[in-house]
Design an enzyme around this catalytic site. Structure first.
Site, PDB file in Angstrom:
ATOM      1  N   ASP A  46       0.844  -1.201   0.000  1.00  0.00           N
ATOM      2  CA  ASP A  46       0.000   0.000   0.000  1.00  0.00           C
ATOM      3  C   ASP A  46       0.877   1.248   0.000  1.00  0.00           C
ATOM      4  O   ASP A  46       1.625   1.484   0.942  1.00  0.00           O
ATOM      5  CB  ASP A  46      -0.889   0.000   1.245  1.00  0.00           C
ATOM      6  CG  ASP A  46      -1.778   1.234   1.292  1.00  0.00           C
ATOM      7  OD1 ASP A  46      -2.918   1.141   0.809  1.00  0.00           O
ATOM      8  OD2 ASP A  46      -1.325   2.291   1.780  1.00  0.00           O
ATOM      9  N   TYR A  51       2.964   9.989  -0.530  1.00  0.00           N
ATOM     10  CA  TYR A  51       4.082   9.473   0.269  1.00  0.00           C
ATOM     11  C   TYR A  51       5.420   9.721  -0.429  1.00  0.00           C
ATOM     12  O   TYR A  51       6.477   9.613   0.205  1.00  0.00           O
ATOM     13  CB  TYR A  51       3.959   7.963   0.518  1.00  0.00           C
ATOM     14  CG  TYR A  51       2.714   7.488   1.209  1.00  0.00           C
ATOM     15  CD1 TYR A  51       1.845   8.361   1.855  1.00  0.00           C
ATOM     16  CD2 TYR A  51       2.397   6.122   1.225  1.00  0.00           C
ATOM     17  CE1 TYR A  51       0.692   7.892   2.481  1.00  0.00           C
ATOM     18  CE2 TYR A  51       1.260   5.658   1.850  1.00  0.00           C
ATOM     19  CZ  TYR A  51       0.400   6.543   2.468  1.00  0.00           C
ATOM     20  OH  TYR A  51      -0.727   6.059   3.070  1.00  0.00           O
ATOM     21  N   LYS A  76      -2.822   5.965  -4.177  1.00  0.00           N
ATOM     22  CA  LYS A  76      -3.886   6.932  -3.863  1.00  0.00           C
ATOM     23  C   LYS A  76      -3.634   8.243  -4.589  1.00  0.00           C
ATOM     24  O   LYS A  76      -2.481   8.666  -4.726  1.00  0.00           O
ATOM     25  CB  LYS A  76      -3.951   7.183  -2.343  1.00  0.00           C
ATOM     26  CG  LYS A  76      -3.888   5.903  -1.528  1.00  0.00           C
ATOM     27  CD  LYS A  76      -4.047   6.098  -0.046  1.00  0.00           C
ATOM     28  CE  LYS A  76      -3.716   4.815   0.698  1.00  0.00           C
ATOM     29  NZ  LYS A  76      -2.290   4.592   0.962  1.00  0.00           N
ATOM     30  N   HIS A 109      -7.575   9.841  -1.579  1.00  0.00           N
ATOM     31  CA  HIS A 109      -6.783   9.738  -0.347  1.00  0.00           C
ATOM     32  C   HIS A 109      -7.491  10.313   0.888  1.00  0.00           C
ATOM     33  O   HIS A 109      -7.427   9.734   1.974  1.00  0.00           O
ATOM     34  CB  HIS A 109      -5.424  10.413  -0.558  1.00  0.00           C
ATOM     35  CG  HIS A 109      -4.357   9.929   0.362  1.00  0.00           C
ATOM     36  ND1 HIS A 109      -3.039   9.928   0.032  1.00  0.00           N
ATOM     37  CD2 HIS A 109      -4.419   9.431   1.624  1.00  0.00           C
ATOM     38  CE1 HIS A 109      -2.327   9.452   1.039  1.00  0.00           C
ATOM     39  NE2 HIS A 109      -3.142   9.141   2.018  1.00  0.00           N
TER      40      HIS A 109
END
Ligand code: A2P
Length: 277
Positions: A46, A51, A76, A109
């Protein structure tokens, strides 16, 4: 290693119930961490555009030599791409970073209810789904009122709602709403960012089963039927977390863990989180 069970999503796609999360793993460490997780037996990774480490995930997948269809990949949409007409470009940027031509699950997200129209965003994610380049689509951090809006105003039920869940935030009302609508619950920060590991009640249950606190908490998630994506940069902890697969808590123990309280979040409140990035 005991086989990782699957959860079947509302469109028939199967997800390994215990996955590996890479939130907060720095980009330069991500490839090595994911490579180690894959070598240990994780088959569900994931990540998220926000990120900043999708490239490392893709490098590790290619380096593993595993067939693409044996690994379940979630990413996401970054919040800066929330206008419907921007969603496809945001998605394609993630595919480029990952070096993949499809993902298994694509999520909105955050709802960003104070600054964006997440219904419009969801329509953009439906557009992506129609191209076949995301096998399933869903949302993350959506509260019941956000889900009600997309259920009533659009045509597709999210396959997943990925939310903060751990023993200090059991989320039973939202989980029940998800279940009533055929939406799978996925737990982020399933260990409560490690903040719960020292809880004496969990320690007592762990001692009874000759297990660690992390294994007990992850077992609690699995027996409640949720998907869980613990993160670690340490191989011995990645392996330890897979040790949640081969023992059983009693219903009384599960209820005791659910009732630990008082509820407290480790991450942002989805109703006020408003970062465009
Ligand atoms: P580290 O990456 O240094 O191993 P969550 O997934 O709930 O957000 O929790 C992640 C945090 O929990 C990270 O700080 C991670 O540290 C730590 N962690 C992950 N697995 C374990 C474990 N089995 N025992 C102790 N800490 C763990």
């Amino acid at each position: 290693m005991t086989a990782i069970p699957s959860v079947v999503l509302n469109n028939g796609v199967e997800v390994p119930q215990l996955g590996f999360g890479v939130f907060k793993i720095p980009p330069y460490e991500t490839s090595a961490a994911v490579a180690e997780a894959l070598a240990l037996g994780y088959r569900h990774i994931d990540t998220a555009a926000m990120y900043g480490n999708e490239r490392g995930v893709g490098d590790a997948i290619r380096g593993s030599g595993l067939p693409r269809d044996e690994i379940f990949i979630t990413t996401k949409l970054r919040t800066a791409r929330y206008r419907r007409e921007d969603v496809t470009a945001g998605f394609e940027q993630s595919l480029d970073e990952l070096g993949l031509d499809f993902v298994d699950l694509y999520l909105v997200h955050w709802p960003l209810p104070t600054v964006c129209n997440f219904v419009d965003t969801w329509r953009g994610v439906e557009d992506v789904y129609r191209t076949g380049r995301a096998r399933a689509i869903g949302v993350s951090n959506f509260e019941r009122e956000h889900l009600r809006r997309i259920l009533s105003e659009t045509g597709t039920i999210p396959a997943v709602n990925q939310i903060e869940v751990h023993p200090f935030l059991p989320q039973d009302d939202l989980r029940a709403f998800n279940a009533d609508h055929g939406i799978a619950t996925e737990a982020w920060s399933p260990l409560g960012r490690a903040g719960i590991l020292a809880d004496p009640n969990i320690a007592a249950i762990a001692a009874r089963h000759s297990r660690t606190a992390a294994q007990v908490i992850l077992r609690w998630h699995l027996q409640r039927g949720d998907i869980a994506i613990p993160k670690s940069t340490h191989g011995h902890r990645m392996a330890e977390n897979l040790g949640a697969l081969d023992f059983t808590l009693t219903e009384t123990e599960i209820a005791e863990i659910t009732g630990l309280g008082p509820a407290r979040r480790m991450g942002p409140d989805p109703n006020v989180f408003d970062i465009l990035s």
